[in-house]
Design an enzyme around this catalytic site. Sequence first.
Site, PDB file in Angstrom:
ATOM      1  N   ASP A   1       0.833  -1.204   0.000  1.00  0.00           N
ATOM      2  CA  ASP A   1       0.000   0.000   0.000  1.00  0.00           C
ATOM      3  C   ASP A   1       0.868   1.254   0.000  1.00  0.00           C
ATOM      4  O   ASP A   1       1.798   1.374   0.793  1.00  0.00           O
ATOM      5  CB  ASP A   1      -0.896  -0.009   1.240  1.00  0.00           C
ATOM      6  CG  ASP A   1      -2.070   0.936   1.154  1.00  0.00           C
ATOM      7  OD1 ASP A   1      -1.967   1.949   0.436  1.00  0.00           O
ATOM      8  OD2 ASP A   1      -3.091   0.668   1.811  1.00  0.00           O
TER       9      ASP A   1
ATOM     10  N   HIS B   1      -0.562   4.477   0.087  1.00  0.00           N
ATOM     11  CA  HIS B   1      -1.397   5.618   0.484  1.00  0.00           C
ATOM     12  C   HIS B   1      -0.732   6.382   1.629  1.00  0.00           C
ATOM     13  O   HIS B   1      -0.760   5.941   2.775  1.00  0.00           O
ATOM     14  CB  HIS B   1      -2.786   5.145   0.895  1.00  0.00           C
ATOM     15  CG  HIS B   1      -3.593   4.665  -0.267  1.00  0.00           C
ATOM     16  ND1 HIS B   1      -3.554   3.365  -0.683  1.00  0.00           N
ATOM     17  CD2 HIS B   1      -4.427   5.328  -1.100  1.00  0.00           C
ATOM     18  CE1 HIS B   1      -4.354   3.236  -1.734  1.00  0.00           C
ATOM     19  NE2 HIS B   1      -4.897   4.405  -2.015  1.00  0.00           N
TER      20      HIS B   1
END
Length: 135
Positions: free
Chosen positions: A14, A16
Amino acid sequence: MQKKRLVLGVIGADVHAVGNKILYHAFTEGGFDVTNLGVMVSQEEFIAAAIETDADAIIVSSLYGHGELDCRGMRDKCDESGLDGILMYVGGNIVVGKQPFEDVEKRFKAMGFDRVFGPGTSPEAAIEALNEDLV
């Protein structure tokens, strides 16, 4: 009084970063000593940082939906590394698709996480929980 130490990061593949930065600033302003590992963090990196910093809690964030896969076995790895019973939180968009939060929470608690936060949970809710759990 010494500040409680947290290890914070976004697990797995990930990338983000925005939520991670928001959490870092909120926890720091909330009075915690935060080691922010950033994005794309492995379980082993969380554990090594927790050992190195003598952390009181590990805060795992995920937004891309694969948190359930990324978090499997983490409690066992913590225990095997000498972090028996370390406080572990997970939050964000941690599963694929729309699933009842109660079911998601049960699965993550069964994996050994102490608290599970769904999408849209405020940082203040996590800070309040930390203040309750780290007494």
